[in-house]
Design a protein around this motif. Structure first.
Motif, PDB file in Angstrom:
ATOM      1  N   PRO A 540      43.035  41.175  39.559  1.00  0.00           N
ATOM      2  CA  PRO A 540      44.124  40.364  38.988  1.00  0.00           C
ATOM      3  C   PRO A 540      44.097  40.399  37.464  1.00  0.00           C
ATOM      4  O   PRO A 540      43.051  40.627  36.846  1.00  0.00           O
ATOM      5  N   LEU A 541      45.260  40.160  36.863  1.00  0.00           N
ATOM      6  CA  LEU A 541      45.372  40.103  35.409  1.00  0.00           C
ATOM      7  C   LEU A 541      45.338  38.660  34.901  1.00  0.00           C
ATOM      8  O   LEU A 541      44.927  38.401  33.791  1.00  0.00           O
ATOM      9  N   PHE A 542      45.747  37.717  35.770  1.00  0.00           N
ATOM     10  CA  PHE A 542      45.827  36.319  35.349  1.00  0.00           C
ATOM     11  C   PHE A 542      45.129  35.409  36.345  1.00  0.00           C
ATOM     12  O   PHE A 542      45.008  35.739  37.542  1.00  0.00           O
ATOM     13  N   ARG A 543      44.695  34.259  35.862  1.00  0.00           N
ATOM     14  CA  ARG A 543      44.188  33.192  36.717  1.00  0.00           C
ATOM     15  C   ARG A 543      44.865  31.894  36.313  1.00  0.00           C
ATOM     16  O   ARG A 543      44.931  31.563  35.124  1.00  0.00           O
ATOM     17  N   VAL A 544      45.370  31.170  37.313  1.00  0.00           N
ATOM     18  CA  VAL A 544      45.994  29.871  37.075  1.00  0.00           C
ATOM     19  C   VAL A 544      45.068  28.802  37.639  1.00  0.00           C
ATOM     20  O   VAL A 544      44.767  28.805  38.840  1.00  0.00           O
ATOM     21  N   ASP A 545      44.606  27.902  36.775  1.00  0.00           N
ATOM     22  CA  ASP A 545      43.769  26.776  37.204  1.00  0.00           C
ATOM     23  C   ASP A 545      44.654  25.544  37.345  1.00  0.00           C
ATOM     24  O   ASP A 545      45.287  25.117  36.372  1.00  0.00           O
ATOM     25  N   ARG A 556      42.667  23.916  42.396  1.00  0.00           N
ATOM     26  CA  ARG A 556      42.844  25.278  42.920  1.00  0.00           C
ATOM     27  C   ARG A 556      42.726  26.314  41.804  1.00  0.00           C
ATOM     28  O   ARG A 556      43.026  26.029  40.655  1.00  0.00           O
ATOM     29  N   LYS A 557      42.270  27.492  42.185  1.00  0.00           N
ATOM     30  CA  LYS A 557      42.303  28.660  41.309  1.00  0.00           C
ATOM     31  C   LYS A 557      43.161  29.705  42.000  1.00  0.00           C
ATOM     32  O   LYS A 557      42.858  30.132  43.101  1.00  0.00           O
ATOM     33  N   ILE A 558      44.262  30.113  41.339  1.00  0.00           N
ATOM     34  CA  ILE A 558      45.194  31.072  41.930  1.00  0.00           C
ATOM     35  C   ILE A 558      45.237  32.301  41.039  1.00  0.00           C
ATOM     36  O   ILE A 558      45.391  32.186  39.823  1.00  0.00           O
ATOM     37  N   TYR A 559      45.071  33.462  41.639  1.00  0.00           N
ATOM     38  CA  TYR A 559      45.023  34.707  40.872  1.00  0.00           C
ATOM     39  C   TYR A 559      46.338  35.455  41.014  1.00  0.00           C
ATOM     40  O   TYR A 559      46.947  35.480  42.074  1.00  0.00           O
ATOM     41  N   ALA A 560      46.755  36.097  39.903  1.00  0.00           N
ATOM     42  CA  ALA A 560      48.010  36.863  39.898  1.00  0.00           C
ATOM     43  C   ALA A 560      47.717  38.298  39.479  1.00  0.00           C
ATOM     44  O   ALA A 560      47.009  38.547  38.495  1.00  0.00           O
ATOM     45  N   LEU A 561      48.298  39.229  40.225  1.00  0.00           N
ATOM     46  CA  LEU A 561      48.074  40.649  39.967  1.00  0.00           C
ATOM     47  C   LEU A 561      48.721  41.085  38.655  1.00  0.00           C
ATOM     48  O   LEU A 561      48.161  41.875  37.898  1.00  0.00           O
ATOM     49  N   ASP A 562      49.920  40.556  38.360  1.00  0.00           N
ATOM     50  CA  ASP A 562      50.642  40.960  37.169  1.00  0.00           C
ATOM     51  C   ASP A 562      51.561  39.816  36.739  1.00  0.00           C
ATOM     52  O   ASP A 562      51.532  38.729  37.318  1.00  0.00           O
ATOM     53  N   GLU A 563      52.369  40.059  35.710  1.00  0.00           N
ATOM     54  CA  GLU A 563      53.239  39.004  35.187  1.00  0.00           C
ATOM     55  C   GLU A 563      54.294  38.589  36.203  1.00  0.00           C
ATOM     56  O   GLU A 563      54.661  37.409  36.281  1.00  0.00           O
TER      57      GLU A 563
END
Length: 655
Positions: A540-545, A556-563
């Protein structure tokens, strides 16, 4: 294609137009079964909440299908902010429904619906759709054509106040589907499974016929056990069926109240693993993290049982597949916020679901094993036999090159297993990321080879000169296969890993390294691609806490592959009414920034990672070769310039 690209070239799709333009993004298009399943799922969610007992699906003579339930009935009043009937919004607006609001239980605390697009997709892809609602002592009706309202919501009669429910009558538009016929076996499996998972609810399928209607009814008072016996068919289980139902109570710091699972499983003497899994009644034919959690729970419990009773022979190491290889199971998970792969919801992707099912399943399974010692010993005996067969079939790998033994690269961190069916080699960008990957790996099956800098562009390098490059030499020796040409007869018996995965940063430099390595394999190891051994990892490129939202919503920790995926996650969190101050976004500059646990969960764990297999269809081979020539050929600068001028607007720059 015209040369005109101006303001008028940009088209904005509104309402249900995106569904009509790209139906494959929202549903399966082989036949209309799935869009009708959306209406069935809504009725089943009423039963899941305890409000419906009878659900009837009817296939009419004119090819239409109707779904009736005795649930609460869709609300018929005006929406407080949209000022339109709620029933109309549900069928005409994407991302509108009662399944977003999960605060204090909401209307649907546990449901398969996530995005509010299901039944609106059904409407968009139908020539006509009619809705009849019984609620609050009135009978209401409305109709749509191609997704547009043609008969506004109006009252057509009265009924007893206690008589409630919804009937949705659908005429699918054959224009959008390869076949206009419903899959009767699929509908029967769906209704039967929902009857199993909803004890006390009755599901009926009626096929209208001019002479004699065909009718089937499913009602399972004994639930999962009786259904599992049907799945076993003529194969007799070697142990009694193990059935466990366990849900999270109040004040649990990890999971929300009411989450959990209900499953039944048993073991057969012969045959591969087979089962069915569901999340909030939605079938997940491709499995997912809830199945991985069940596998982990069974493995952990059996491991403790065998260790406690001293059943494991010396030199035999049991793996998950050894224990789970002859299992028959039915799993029904309940999650507050399930996340699926695609709108068709074939696979569950919540990483928390693995921990949830493992958490609620391990102790009860271990207790059952200790209460049924003879059954536990039979399962252990079956697993030990499977492990011994696996060990005997694994081939010892001779690390040879020519007539002399090739020394494996010193920087290669090898795995313990010698079975290439399970071995994986990760080609990792940089020593820093290699260090994280070594800590994140499963040392039994996963090997790590760090690569220093960018690999040589080998597209025009002669095969005899490849080994002058240290990185390419190390890759070839590590995988156990020599460079070759596409038409060469290659002996892959020396191959040391079944999966060779390129693991690079999720940025432009990482993409460049991917291309260089893919060039190497395409040009000099084509048989590895043809045999399906080459993969590309997707970190992933991003992590949302996301901060905790009360007792029912842990952090929660949610991961995103791209924008693009990040935008979708932020949009979903916005729909959940989570404020920007309650979340933070971090961008990974590289794999070396990830701690080992993050890298394991997102990129290396087979149960939770994203790993793309590199495949080149025969019909695309020539185009693929031409693309490599244009991109990697030294004398193709003018072609690359022309390509960039033509396609430059499509490039996503990372500046």
């Amino acid at each position: 294609m015209t040369n005109n690209y101006d303001e008028q070239s940009v088209r904005v799709l509104k309402g249900l137009e995106p569904v009509k333009e790209r139906p494959g993004m929202y549903t399966r298009t082989e036949d209309p079964t799935h869009i009708c399943q959306e209406a069935i799922d809504n009725a089943a969610d009423e039963a899941l909440g305890g409000f419906a007992k009878n659900i009837q699906v009817t296939i009419h003579l004119d090819g239409s299908l109707s779904v009736s339930d005795d649930g609460r009935g869709i609300p018929v009043g005006l929406h407080p902010t949209e000022h339109l009937p709620v029933a109309e919004l549900v069928f005409t607006r994407l991302h509108a429904g009662g399944k977003f609001n999960k605060k204090d239980g909401g209307a649907y605390a546990f449901s398969g619906g996530l995005h509010g697009v299901g039944v609106s997709v059904t409407n968009a892809l139908s020539t006509r759709l009619e809705v009849t609602i019984k609620r609050d002592g009135g009978i209401w009706h409305m109709a749509f054509a191609a997704g547009e309202v043609v008969e506004p919501l109006h009252q057509i009669g009265k009924c007893p106040v206690k008589e409630t429910g919804t009937t949705v009558h659908v005429w699918p538009d054959a224009h959008y589907f390869e076949s206009p016929k419903y899959s009767i076996p699929e509908l029967e499996r769906l209704l039967r499974a929902k009857a199993v998972l909803l004890q006390g609810a009755q599901f009926t399928l009626i096929q209208e016929d001019p002479e004699h209607n065909r009718e089937k009814t499913w009602h399972y008072p004994n639930g999962l056990k009786s259904y599992l016996l049907e799945l076993c068919a003529n194969d007799a289980p070697i142990v009694p069926i193990l059935e466990i139902q366990n849900y999270i109570g109040k004040d649990n710091e990890q999971f929300s109240e009411g989450e959990g699972a209900h499953f039944a499983l048993t073991w057969l003497e012969e045959g591969a693993t087979m089962g069915e899994s569901y999340v909030n009644l939605i079938p997940t034919p491709s499995g997912g993290t809830h199945e991985a959690g069940l596998r982990q729970a069974v493995f952990t419990a059996m491991n403790h049982f065998m260790s406690h009773h001293g059943l494991l022979p010396r030199g035999v190491k049991i793996q998950t597949d050894d224990i789970f290889s002859h299992v028959r199971f039915v799993l029904s998970a309940r999650l507050l916020d399930p996340q699926f792969q695609g709108q068709t919801k074939d696979k569950l992707t919540n990483r928390d679901a693995l921990r949830l099912v493992a958490h609620i399943g391990t102790d009860p399974i271990e207790l059952w094993l200790n209460q049924n010692t003879e059954a536990g010993k039979k399962i252990a005996e079956l697993a030990i036999k499977q492990a011994q067969r696996r060990l005997n079939s694994a081939k010892k790998v001779e690390k040879k090159k020519g007539s002399s033994v090739a020394v494996l690269p010193g920087k290669l961190t090898d795995c313990e297993s010698e079975d290439i069916r399970e071995n994986e080699l990760f080609l990792v960008e940089g020593d820093s990321a290699g260090g994280s990957a070594k800590l994140a790996r499963d040392k039994f099956t996963q090997a790590i080879l760090p690569l220093r800098g960018k690999v040589l562009n080998s597209f025009e390098v002669h095969q005899d000169q490849l080994f002058s490059n240290a990185e390419i030499h190390d890759i070839s020796v590590a995988i156990g296969v020599d460079p070759h040409k596409p038409n060469d007869t290659v002996d892959l018996s020396g191959l040391r890993y079944g999966k060779i995965a390129i693991l690079s940063d999720a940025d432009v430099d990482g993409a460049h390294i991917q291309v260089l390595l893919l060039t190497l394999f395409f040009k000099h190891f084509p048989q590895l691609i043809k045999a399906g051994h080459i993969y590309v990892a997707q970190p992933p490129l991003f992590r949302v806490d996301v901060n905790a939202q009360g007792k029912n919503k842990p952090a929660r920790k949610i991961y995103a592959l791209d924008e693009q995926e990040l935008d979708a996650i932020l949009e979903r969190l916005k729909k959940e009414n989570i404020k920007e101050t309650a979340m933070s976004i971090s961008r990974f500059k590289g794999l070396g920034e990830m701690n080992p646990d993050q890298l394991k969960d997102t990129t290396m764990n087979p149960d939770t990672r994203r790993l793309l297999q590199v495949r080149i269809p025969e019909e695309a081979l020539t185009d693929t070769k031409n693309t490599f020539v244009m991109l990697m050929g030294k004398g193709e600068a003018s072609s690359r310039r022309a390509w960039m001028e033509l396609r430059g607007n499509d490039v996503l720059a990372d500046i």
